[in-house]
Design an enzyme around this catalytic site. Structure first.
Site, PDB file in Angstrom:
ATOM      1  N   PRO A 191       0.804  -1.231   0.000  1.00  0.00           N
ATOM      2  CA  PRO A 191       0.000   0.000   0.000  1.00  0.00           C
ATOM      3  C   PRO A 191       0.829   1.269   0.000  1.00  0.00           C
ATOM      4  O   PRO A 191       1.801   1.395   0.757  1.00  0.00           O
ATOM      5  CB  PRO A 191      -0.825  -0.129   1.285  1.00  0.00           C
ATOM      6  N   CYS A 192       0.396   2.201  -0.854  1.00  0.00           N
ATOM      7  CA  CYS A 192       1.189   3.413  -1.049  1.00  0.00           C
ATOM      8  C   CYS A 192       0.606   4.634  -0.365  1.00  0.00           C
ATOM      9  O   CYS A 192       1.264   5.667  -0.274  1.00  0.00           O
ATOM     10  CB  CYS A 192       1.324   3.704  -2.542  1.00  0.00           C
ATOM     11  N   GLN A 193      -0.634   4.545   0.135  1.00  0.00           N
ATOM     12  CA  GLN A 193      -1.276   5.754   0.650  1.00  0.00           C
ATOM     13  C   GLN A 193      -0.481   6.394   1.777  1.00  0.00           C
ATOM     14  O   GLN A 193      -0.510   7.605   1.963  1.00  0.00           O
ATOM     15  CB  GLN A 193      -2.693   5.430   1.144  1.00  0.00           C
TER      16      GLN A 193
ATOM     17  N   PHE B 203       2.574   6.844   1.969  1.00  0.00           N
ATOM     18  CA  PHE B 203       3.757   7.557   1.477  1.00  0.00           C
ATOM     19  C   PHE B 203       3.436   8.562   0.372  1.00  0.00           C
ATOM     20  O   PHE B 203       4.313   9.284  -0.074  1.00  0.00           O
ATOM     21  CB  PHE B 203       4.781   6.561   0.927  1.00  0.00           C
TER      22      PHE B 203
END
Length: 351
Positions: free
Chosen positions: A74-76, A78
């Site tokens: 998951p990128c949210q 960063f």
């Protein structure tokens, strides 16, 4: 020794964008994991299997042998569009679940994907932690920021890709990322010829978009909608919040308000094949493609990676590391002030 088929696992699988190229190249996915029920539905419609859900509940023996681990964790935590809390965010902590699986299985190779913002997040300390943990797990790691436009997708979408291989005999192998190719595709090549009127935005929405863009411009940032047409070289990044955050890519239309991209156009901008099934609502499809990976970039990396993986090799014995200790050691180095404060508080408690 006979060459065997590449076996890989697909973690935080989304809708399978990382899986597609490795299957095209002859690989076999032996395990997949994705917690979002709508993504699970799309994944099953296209690959005939329902991914396992919560990765935090997986046991070591529930994951079969594999040569390669794929993870678009998951990128949210960063991203520029998220709150940028990194490892303080539960979603940021999920990288350590990947590390745990690597510690249990030690596949020959890994491919991780995340947002460009990971590079500079927390003054670079987040990426330092990730690379340090992978190196302690005996992986020689390389990383690079690549745009979808580098591999003939007309979308300016920059992502960080982290590639690692088990370090055999201390060779310190460095991965040679694929070289960019010329962008020959244009936005018009991917737009549908006939589009339902429901994708044309209302007068009220159009006015709102323009007002928000003016407000963003006054604040000196680049948020707000962007207009493209058939002659545009590329679009900006399509986001997971495409349908609600005001940063839409809008398509010009003659004598009427612009329209939003259709889900199929979003799929094309990400490099998904025409045969890819979209069984969910438009809102879910926009979210899924906005969260996905540019398939053409993965394909180029996959072709390179396969030349580094030895499919005649039998897995050797390995010694597991104490991951908690590894992480704590690095945290003490990266955040000495936090540990100094904890030490002071403990000393005060003894008074």
């Amino acid at each position: 020794m006979e060459k065997k088929q590449l076996k890989f696992i697909d973690l935080f699988a989304g809708i399978g964008g990382m899986r597609i190229p490795f299957e095209e190249l002859g690989g076999k996915c032996v395990f997949s994991s994705e917690i979002d029920k709508h993504c699970q539905r799309t994944y099953e419609a296209n690959f005939g299997e329902m991914p396992t859900g919560d990765i935090t509940k997986l046991s070591a023996d529930s994951i079969p042998y594999h040569d390669l681990l794929l993870a678009g964790f998951p990128c949210q935590a960063f991203s520029q569009g998220g709150r940028k809390q990194g490892f303080q965010d539960e979603r940021g902590q999920l990288f350590f679940q990947v590390a745990k699986i690597l510690n249990d299985h030690r596949p020959q190779a890994i491919l991780l994907e995340n947002v460009k913002g990971l590079r500079g997040h927390d003054k670079g300390r987040t990426l330092q932690m990730i690379l340090y943990v992978l190196e302690k797990l005996n992986y020689v790691v390389s990383w690079k920021i690549i745009s979808a436009t580098d591999f003939n997708l007309p979308q300016k979408r920059e992502r960080i890709f982290i590639v690692g291989f088990q370090d055999k005999n201390n060779k310190n192998l460095i991965f040679d990322f694929p070289k960019p190719i010329e962008l020959t595709a244009k936005v018009g090549d991917l737009l549908e010829k006939e589009v339902d009127e429901k994708y044309t935005i209302t007068d009220r929405m159009w006015e709102g978009h323009q007002n928000r863009k003016k407000a963003h411009r006054k604040r000196g940032n680049g948020f707000g909608f962007s207009l493209v047409n058939r002659n545009s070289s590329y679009t900006r990044t399509i986001s997971a919040r495409y349908y609600k955050d005001g940063s839409e890519v809008l398509v010009e239309q003659a004598n009427k308000n612009p329209r939003v991209l259709t889900p199929r156009e979003c799929a094309r901008l990400q490099g998904f094949p025409e045969s890819f099934v979209i069984p969910v609502s438009d809102c879910q499809a926009w979210r899924q493609f906005g969260n996905s990976v540019p398939v053409s970039v993965i394909r180029a990396i996959a072709q390179k990676m396969l030349s580094y993986i030895d499919l005649t090799e039998q897995q050797k014995e390995f010694k597991k590391v104490d991951l908690d200790q590894v992480i704590t050691q690095k945290k003490k180095q990266l955040y000495p002030e936090d540990y100094q404060e904890q030490f002071i508080q403990k000393e005060l408690a003894l008074l």
